[in-house]
Design an enzyme around this catalytic site. Structure first.
Site, PDB file in Angstrom:
ATOM      1  N   HIS A   1      11.904 -14.981 -36.116  1.00 60.71           N
ATOM      2  CA  HIS A   1      12.336 -16.243 -35.516  1.00 60.71           C
ATOM      3  C   HIS A   1      13.860 -16.273 -35.433  1.00 60.71           C
ATOM      4  CE1 HIS A   1      12.603 -20.549 -34.701  1.00 60.71           C
ATOM      5  NE2 HIS A   1      13.577 -20.585 -35.605  1.00 60.71           N
TER       6      HIS A   1
ATOM      7  N   GLY B   1       0.749  -1.253   0.000  1.00 62.56           N
ATOM      8  CA  GLY B   1       0.000   0.000   0.000  1.00 62.56           C
ATOM      9  C   GLY B   1       0.774   1.295   0.000  1.00 62.56           C
ATOM     10  N   ARG B   2       0.274   2.264  -0.738  1.00 61.74           N
ATOM     11  CA  ARG B   2       0.812   3.623  -0.681  1.00 61.74           C
ATOM     12  C   ARG B   2      -0.358   4.541  -0.412  1.00 61.74           C
ATOM     13  NH1 ARG B   2       3.002   4.546  -6.123  1.00 61.74           N
ATOM     14  NH2 ARG B   2       2.122   2.545  -6.665  1.00 61.74           N
TER      15      ARG B   2
ATOM     16  N   ASP C   1      -0.468   9.478  -9.471  1.00 61.44           N
ATOM     17  CA  ASP C   1      -0.739   8.770  -8.211  1.00 61.44           C
ATOM     18  C   ASP C   1      -1.757   9.491  -7.328  1.00 61.44           C
ATOM     19  OD1 ASP C   1       1.068   6.847  -8.916  1.00 61.44           O
ATOM     20  OD2 ASP C   1       2.362   7.078  -7.160  1.00 61.44           O
TER      21      ASP C   1
HETATM   22  C1  LIG Z   1       9.367   1.644  -4.409  1.00 59.98           C
HETATM   23  C2  LIG Z   1       8.519   1.951  -5.603  1.00 59.98           C
HETATM   24  C3  LIG Z   1       8.716   1.233  -6.779  1.00 59.98           C
HETATM   25  C4  LIG Z   1       7.943   1.515  -7.899  1.00 59.98           C
HETATM   26  N1  LIG Z   1       8.156   0.780  -9.033  1.00 59.98           N
HETATM   27  C5  LIG Z   1       7.428   1.051 -10.122  1.00 59.98           C
HETATM   28  C6  LIG Z   1       7.650   0.314 -11.324  1.00 59.98           C
HETATM   29  O1  LIG Z   1       8.489  -0.562 -11.417  1.00 59.98           O
HETATM   30  N2  LIG Z   1       6.891   0.626 -12.387  1.00 59.98           N
HETATM   31  C7  LIG Z   1       5.940   1.582 -12.345  1.00 59.98           C
HETATM   32  O2  LIG Z   1       5.273   1.802 -13.354  1.00 59.98           O
HETATM   33  N3  LIG Z   1       5.713   2.286 -11.226  1.00 59.98           N
HETATM   34  C8  LIG Z   1       6.420   2.051 -10.125  1.00 59.98           C
HETATM   35  N4  LIG Z   1       6.196   2.757  -8.969  1.00 59.98           N
HETATM   36  C9  LIG Z   1       5.125   3.757  -8.977  1.00 59.98           C
HETATM   37  C10 LIG Z   1       5.578   5.059  -9.643  1.00 59.98           C
HETATM   38  O3  LIG Z   1       6.757   5.516  -9.002  1.00 59.98           O
HETATM   39  C11 LIG Z   1       4.468   6.098  -9.528  1.00 59.98           C
HETATM   40  O4  LIG Z   1       3.272   5.562 -10.043  1.00 59.98           O
HETATM   41  C12 LIG Z   1       4.812   7.355 -10.295  1.00 59.98           C
HETATM   42  O5  LIG Z   1       6.010   7.914  -9.817  1.00 59.98           O
HETATM   43  C13 LIG Z   1       3.672   8.371 -10.157  1.00 59.98           C
HETATM   44  O6  LIG Z   1       4.035   9.554 -10.783  1.00 59.98           O
HETATM   45  P1  LIG Z   1       3.428  10.935 -10.276  1.00 59.98           P
HETATM   46  O7  LIG Z   1       4.003  11.973 -11.182  1.00 59.98           O
HETATM   47  O8  LIG Z   1       1.959  10.830 -10.168  1.00 59.98           O
HETATM   48  O9  LIG Z   1       3.937  11.117  -8.797  1.00 59.98           O
HETATM   49  P2  LIG Z   1       5.435  11.256  -8.260  1.00 59.98           P
HETATM   50  O10 LIG Z   1       6.409  10.551  -9.136  1.00 59.98           O
HETATM   51  O11 LIG Z   1       5.365  10.890  -6.815  1.00 59.98           O
HETATM   52  O12 LIG Z   1       5.728  12.803  -8.429  1.00 59.98           O
HETATM   53  C14 LIG Z   1       5.138  13.748  -7.595  1.00 59.98           C
HETATM   54  C15 LIG Z   1       6.146  14.854  -7.393  1.00 59.98           C
HETATM   55  O13 LIG Z   1       5.531  15.938  -6.705  1.00 59.98           O
HETATM   56  C16 LIG Z   1       6.429  16.436  -5.732  1.00 59.98           C
HETATM   57  N5  LIG Z   1       5.629  17.113  -4.704  1.00 59.98           N
HETATM   58  C17 LIG Z   1       4.887  16.559  -3.717  1.00 59.98           C
HETATM   59  N6  LIG Z   1       4.317  17.531  -2.971  1.00 59.98           N
HETATM   60  C18 LIG Z   1       4.694  18.723  -3.509  1.00 59.98           C
HETATM   61  C19 LIG Z   1       4.440  20.079  -3.201  1.00 59.98           C
HETATM   62  N7  LIG Z   1       3.670  20.431  -2.160  1.00 59.98           N
HETATM   63  N8  LIG Z   1       4.990  21.023  -3.971  1.00 59.98           N
HETATM   64  C20 LIG Z   1       5.765  20.693  -5.034  1.00 59.98           C
HETATM   65  N9  LIG Z   1       6.062  19.427  -5.354  1.00 59.98           N
HETATM   66  C21 LIG Z   1       5.526  18.455  -4.614  1.00 59.98           C
HETATM   67  C22 LIG Z   1       7.111  15.188  -5.214  1.00 59.98           C
HETATM   68  O14 LIG Z   1       8.329  15.518  -4.603  1.00 59.98           O
HETATM   69  C23 LIG Z   1       7.315  14.408  -6.511  1.00 59.98           C
HETATM   70  O15 LIG Z   1       8.511  14.733  -7.154  1.00 59.98           O
HETATM   71  C24 LIG Z   1       6.944   2.517  -7.845  1.00 59.98           C
HETATM   72  C25 LIG Z   1       6.750   3.229  -6.666  1.00 59.98           C
HETATM   73  C26 LIG Z   1       7.514   2.948  -5.559  1.00 59.98           C
HETATM   74  C27 LIG Z   1       7.281   3.740  -4.303  1.00 59.98           C
END
Ligand SMILES: Cc1cc2nc3c(=O)[nH]c(=O)nc-3n(C[C@H](O)[C@H](O)[C@H](O)COP(=O)(O)OP(=O)(O)OC[C@H]3O[C@@H](n4cnc5c(N)ncnc54)[C@H](O)[C@@H]3O)c2cc1C
Length: 270
Positions: free
Chosen positions: A245, A75-76, A113
């Site tokens: 192939h 879970g996240r 996310d």
């Molecule tokens: C350990 C781990 C392994 C994973 N492995 C995979 C994988 O193999 N394949 C896959 O598809 N997915 C994987 N994921 C999931 C993937 O990382 C996420 O789905 C993806 O990063 C989501 O992208 P995002 O842009 O929505 O959020 P994020 O990548 O979390 O980006 C959000 C950004 O917003 C910034 N932020 C937050 N709050 C603020 C604020 N108040 N002001 C300014 N900036 C802010 C954060 O610092 C971050 O940089 C994994 C996740 C984890 C935790």
């Protein structure tokens, strides 16, 4: 395990990788157990206690496990601290969006996310594209998130797109095609002849509903299946394509052929 460590997996559900197709889950368990991994299903983790430089892992109804490391991968949860005063409509703690990735506050989009629909990097990327396009040109673009491929980087890899057999059977009269890597030249030559490709199709129209892979390069192969489903290519149409192939991709081709009982390297279906 592959590097010589003793590994125990603790899973609360009745099978590992429960979001994947049941047959894939069963096969992965078999392969991992053969390699020496201990897998405890229907088992609830209760507590992890640090003790003399080791970890005592308490599980419900079974003996404690003593380990040097624990990797918790459950879970996240969203952290919405940064959104300040804006009052978004939420759904179980996540920012609710419509199909255009727009929140309940007009003009504010929340791809990725933060909306909790598909918490994967490539899904977030596509949602970001859709949100940007809609923000600039008005709401019109949508992301087909139900066609997001998912992969698990185990050895062998597991990957899937679309419906599992169980989900498909709830709505459709299905035809299944399956082909094993054990009958694939490249997999044999690479000493990677484990697993299979499984295709789930709608019997009536030949529409592809889901593809599930366990085996070498599964995370790569699944993208062909994603394209096929997105382009609404039927089983018959897919079988007109020529696959190189020797490649792992031939297993994909043969699994599609098997939907019609036409996989030439499989025993004939009765
Ligand atoms: C350990 C781990 C392994 C994973 N492995 C995979 C994988 O193999 N394949 C896959 O598809 N997915 C994987 N994921 C999931 C993937 O990382 C996420 O789905 C993806 O990063 C989501 O992208 P995002 O842009 O929505 O959020 P994020 O990548 O979390 O980006 C959000 C950004 O917003 C910034 N932020 C937050 N709050 C603020 C604020 N108040 N002001 C300014 N900036 C802010 C954060 O610092 C971050 O940089 C994994 C996740 C984890 C935790």
């Amino acid at each position: 395990m592959t590097f010589g460590s003793k590994v125990t997996v603790i899973e609360m559900m009745d099978r590992i990788v429960p979001a994947m197709d049941a047959e894939v889950s069963k096969n992965l368990r078999l392969i991992l157990e053969r390699k020496g991994m201990t897998i405890l299903t229907d088992t609830k983790l209760q507590e992890i206690i640090e003790e003399d430089g080791k970890l005592r892992i308490k599980v419900e109804g079974k003996d404690d496990i003593i380990a040097s490391k624990a990797l918790l991968s459950i879970g996240r949860v969203p952290d919405l601290e940064g959104i300040g005063e804006v009052e978004f409509e939420l759904d179980r703690g996540r920012i609710k969006v419509n199909e255009y990735m727009e929140t309940s506050v007009p003009g504010i989009y929340a791809p990725g996310d933060i909306n909790g629909t598909k918490m994967l990097a490539h899904a977030a990327f596509r949602m970001g594209e859709v949100a940007a396009e809609n923000a600039l040109k008005g709401n019109h673009a949508v992301a087909k998130l139900n066609l997001t491929p998912a992969a698990i980087y185990t050895l062998p890899e597991v990957a899937a797109v679309g419906l599992t057999e169980e989900q498909a059977r709830e709505k459709y009269d299905v035809a299944i095609g399956k082909f094993n890597f054990a009958a694939n030249g490249r997999a044999i030559a690479s000493d990677a002849a484990q697993g299979f490709v499984k295709v789930i199709a709608d019997k009536k129209y030949g529409e592809i509903l889901g593809v599930h892979i366990i085996g070498p390069a599964a995370a790569e192969l699944i993208n062909e299946a994603s394209s096929i489903i997105e382009m609404e290519i039927t089983v018959e149409e897919m079988l007109k394509t020529i696959h190189g192939h020797p490649t792992y991709s031939e297993v994909m081709y043969e699994a599609f052929a098997d939907v019609l009982g036409m996989a030439i390297h499989s025993p004939k279906k009765k």
